[in-house]
Scaffold this active site. Structure first.
Site, short mmCIF file in Angstrom:
data_model
loop_
_atom_site.label_atom_id
_atom_site.label_comp_id
_atom_site.label_asym_id
_atom_site.label_seq_id
_atom_site.Cartn_x
_atom_site.Cartn_y
_atom_site.Cartn_z
N GLY A 1 -0.42 9.33 10.48
CA GLY A 1 0.80 10.09 10.75
C GLY A 1 1.94 9.21 11.25
O GLY A 1 3.02 9.69 11.56
N ARG A 2 1.69 7.89 11.32
CA ARG A 2 2.73 6.98 11.83
C ARG A 2 3.92 6.94 10.87
O ARG A 2 3.72 6.90 9.65
CB ARG A 2 2.17 5.53 11.88
CG ARG A 2 1.21 5.28 13.01
CD ARG A 2 0.95 3.79 13.18
NE ARG A 2 0.00 3.27 12.20
CZ ARG A 2 -0.49 2.03 12.24
NH1 ARG A 2 -0.12 1.18 13.18
NH2 ARG A 2 -1.36 1.61 11.34
N PRO A 3 5.16 6.92 11.40
CA PRO A 3 6.31 6.77 10.49
C PRO A 3 6.21 5.41 9.80
O PRO A 3 5.93 4.41 10.45
CB PRO A 3 7.53 6.82 11.41
CG PRO A 3 7.04 7.06 12.78
CD PRO A 3 5.56 6.99 12.81
N THR B 1 -5.35 -6.62 5.15
CA THR B 1 -6.62 -5.99 5.44
C THR B 1 -7.70 -7.08 5.39
O THR B 1 -7.38 -8.26 5.20
CB THR B 1 -6.89 -4.81 4.48
OG1 THR B 1 -7.96 -4.04 5.03
CG2 THR B 1 -7.23 -5.28 3.08
N ASP C 1 12.20 10.14 -7.90
CA ASP C 1 12.97 11.32 -7.49
C ASP C 1 13.51 11.22 -6.06
O ASP C 1 14.53 11.82 -5.74
CB ASP C 1 12.09 12.59 -7.60
CG ASP C 1 10.80 12.44 -6.81
OD1 ASP C 1 10.04 11.50 -7.10
OD2 ASP C 1 10.55 13.25 -5.90
N GLY D 1 0.84 -1.20 0.00
CA GLY D 1 0.00 0.00 0.00
C GLY D 1 0.86 1.24 0.00
O GLY D 1 2.10 1.16 0.05
N ASP D 2 0.21 2.41 -0.13
CA ASP D 2 0.91 3.71 -0.14
C ASP D 2 1.90 3.83 -1.30
O ASP D 2 2.89 4.54 -1.21
CB ASP D 2 1.68 3.95 1.18
CG ASP D 2 0.78 3.82 2.38
OD1 ASP D 2 -0.33 4.34 2.34
OD2 ASP D 2 1.20 3.17 3.36
N ASN E 1 -9.61 3.52 6.21
CA ASN E 1 -8.47 3.21 7.07
C ASN E 1 -7.12 3.53 6.45
O ASN E 1 -6.10 3.42 7.12
CB ASN E 1 -8.49 1.73 7.48
CG ASN E 1 -8.63 0.80 6.32
OD1 ASN E 1 -9.31 1.11 5.35
ND2 ASN E 1 -7.99 -0.35 6.38
N ALA E 2 -7.09 3.88 5.19
CA ALA E 2 -5.82 4.27 4.58
C ALA E 2 -6.07 5.59 3.85
O ALA E 2 -7.18 6.10 3.87
CB ALA E 2 -5.33 3.20 3.62
N HIS F 1 -5.28 8.05 0.22
CA HIS F 1 -4.66 8.31 -1.07
C HIS F 1 -4.35 9.79 -1.13
O HIS F 1 -5.24 10.61 -1.00
CB HIS F 1 -5.62 7.98 -2.22
CG HIS F 1 -5.82 6.52 -2.40
ND1 HIS F 1 -6.73 6.01 -3.28
CD2 HIS F 1 -5.22 5.48 -1.83
CE1 HIS F 1 -6.69 4.70 -3.23
NE2 HIS F 1 -5.79 4.34 -2.36
P1 GDP Z 1 -1.62 5.69 -2.10
O1 GDP Z 1 -2.40 5.32 -0.88
O2 GDP Z 1 -1.15 4.49 -2.85
O3 GDP Z 1 -2.32 6.67 -2.98
O4 GDP Z 1 -0.30 6.40 -1.59
P2 GDP Z 1 -0.13 7.58 -0.50
O5 GDP Z 1 -0.95 8.72 -0.90
O6 GDP Z 1 -0.27 7.07 0.86
O7 GDP Z 1 1.43 7.89 -0.65
C1 GDP Z 1 1.98 8.41 -1.76
C2 GDP Z 1 2.69 9.72 -1.37
O8 GDP Z 1 3.72 10.00 -2.26
C3 GDP Z 1 1.80 10.93 -1.41
O9 GDP Z 1 2.19 11.86 -0.43
C4 GDP Z 1 2.05 11.52 -2.80
O10 GDP Z 1 1.80 12.91 -2.91
C5 GDP Z 1 3.50 11.23 -2.94
N1 GDP Z 1 3.94 10.98 -4.30
C6 GDP Z 1 3.30 10.28 -5.28
N2 GDP Z 1 4.09 10.18 -6.37
C7 GDP Z 1 5.24 10.83 -6.07
C8 GDP Z 1 6.46 11.04 -6.78
O11 GDP Z 1 6.65 10.62 -7.91
N3 GDP Z 1 7.44 11.72 -6.12
C9 GDP Z 1 7.29 12.21 -4.86
N4 GDP Z 1 8.32 12.86 -4.30
N5 GDP Z 1 6.16 12.03 -4.16
C10 GDP Z 1 5.15 11.34 -4.76
#
Ligand code: GDP
Length: 424
Positions: free
Chosen positions: A303-305, A240, A334, A12-13, A38-39, A41
């Site tokens: 906000g968890r690391p 999950t 990047d 995830g994430d 619970n998660a 985007h």
């Molecule tokens: P999701 O649940 O799969 O949508 O993922 P999250 O939103 O939890 O985590 C993705 C994080 O990475 C978010 O803060 C995005 O804004 C950020 N993000 C997505 N693509 C990129 C990227 O190419 N570069 C950087 N630096 N951040 C990105």
């Protein structure tokens, strides 16, 4: 162009939200088919920065219809709070562009309460739940002991059903956990309060999707979490409680006959994991902290690391296979730009033997990562918009992953903004 699912390949994430936000341009309907609030985007676009929990990521595009399918855990209170938040940032949300399936089951206040009580009972063996009630919710759904969204339209029958459920649920709350019983009046007040607000959005989404399909509209199915958190194919029990894989999208969306033509699997250029459970490629100490900071790896909901590590080719290949991905979006390339050498988890070592296949969940604790390194590029790539703009070492890194996981990498993202990506 047909229907497409955007799914997570790992824990995830991975950046699914930004990919859905980007690709909604080409689709007419965006459907969330599983999971709950619970998660998160994260989406960054012209309206600002959003952490969406339950709302489909297509809500920012005019003309796109967004559907919460029958497979989601519908928490009326959290959904309403999220809608108010998003609206306050200038996004239009009306019954025209947001549709909630009448067959979606309601995540009720006792689900969240039970989630917390059970995690507390487990103490140091807790599953690492976000305590949003997801596991108790899906257990009740399987027992047919939930309320469907469509039941909100008949208050007398709803009260009768709620009373019967409450009689049963209070046995668990009081008898098993020693908690206070829930009163029917409080439950009905909650249902009335949030039900009234959300009723205009609830409809038969199966006929809506059937008609949309007949009109030649294209669907985008949006998953929450990743293959390694799937209830059947993930790292059980650290999964999950629903199916995050693309194969479930037609069932959870309300259109079980839908054919998915394209599955875009989202993979991060390194690994992250929220919560408990085996994470073979995990890095620790200063190296981990630097990567966590570079990638801002802190949970969107909690906000968890996040736990971090190098890209895990064993787990990623497995995720690609379980999702049956037809193309990959590799995100956050990047974030690795400062590294002189980039670590890669190429294989696992299990009981002294190197393996390439992702093992049975209970064996993961005995696995160690087999690490290699590849040269870094050590320059800012966030302005790259074409394959040629990337330094050779970055292209080599992408191609190395592509070969290892056996799926073409069609998108590479180099920043969180909508246009910060390369289409190969
Ligand atoms: P999701 O649940 O799969 O949508 O993922 P999250 O939103 O939890 O985590 C993705 C994080 O990475 C978010 O803060 C995005 O804004 C950020 N993000 C997505 N693509 C990129 C990227 O190419 N570069 C950087 N630096 N951040 C990105």
């Amino acid at each position: 162009m047909g229907h497409c699912a955007i799914v997570g390949i790992n824990w995830g994430d991975e950046g699914k939200g930004r990919m859905v936000d980007l690709l909604t341009e080409k689709y007419d309907v965006v459907i969330r088919y599983q999971g709950g609030g619970n998660a998160g985007h994260t989406v960054v676009n012209e309206f600002g920065k959003f952490a969406l929990h339950l709302l489909p990521s297509g809500i920012f595009r005019p003309g796109v219809i967004n559907v919460l399918g029958n497979g989601v855990a519908l928490d009326l209170e959290n959904l309403w709070t999220e809608m108010e938040q998003v609206r306050s940032q200038g996004v239009r949300l009306t019954p025209e562009n947001l549709k909630i399936s009448e067959r979606a089951s309601l995540l009720l206040p006792w689900h969240r309460q039970l989630d917390g009580l059970e995690e507390a009972r487990l103490k140091d063996r807790a599953y690492g739940s976000t305590r949003q009630g997801i596991a108790p919710f899906y257990s009740d759904k399987s027992q047919k002991k939930t309320i469907l969204a469509g039941e909100l339209f008949d208050r007398a029958a709803l009260q009768d059903h709620a009373a019967r459920l409450l009689e049963w649920k209070n046995l668990t709350l009081t008898g098993v956990y020693g908690a206070e019983p829930i009163r029917l009046k409080d439950l009905m007040d909650w249902l009335d309060r949030f039900g009234e607000k959300l009723k205009p959005f609830i409809c038969n989404t199966t006929t809506l999707l059937r008609d949309a399909q007949a009109e030649g509209k294209h669907f985008l199915f949006e998953a929450q979490l990743g293959a390694l958190r799937d209830l059947d194919y993930g790292i059980i029990p650290y999964t999950t409680s629903s199916n995050a894989i693309a194969a479930y999208a037609p069932v959870g969306s309300g259109f079980p006959g839908a054919r998915i033509d394209e599955v875009i699997g989202v993979v991060k250029a390194y690994s992250t994991c929220v919560g408990e459970g085996p994470f073979v490629c995990e890095m620790f100490g200063g190296e981990a902290e630097r990567l966590r900071r570079a990638g801002a790896e802190y949970g969107a909901k909690t906000g968890r690391p996040r736990r971090v590590g190098p890209i895990d080719l064993v787990a990623t290949r497995y995720g690609v296979q379980m999702q049956n991905a037809t193309a990959i979006a590799l995100t956050k390339l990047d974030v690795l730009s400062d590294l002189k050498e980039i670590p890669v988890c190429a294989r696992y070592e299990l009981d002294g033997k190197e393996i390439d296949d992702f093992p049975f969940p209970t064996l993961l604790d005995r696995c160690k990562p087999v690490l290699t390194t590849v040269p870094g590029w050590q320059q800012d790539i966030s302005a790259a918009r074409s394959w040629q703009d990337l330094p050779q070492a970055a292209r080599d890194y992408v191609e190395m992953i592509e070969r290892a996981i056996g799926c073409p990498i069609a998108y590479v993202s180099v920043g969180p903004e909508r246009d910060a990506y390369i289409r190969r």
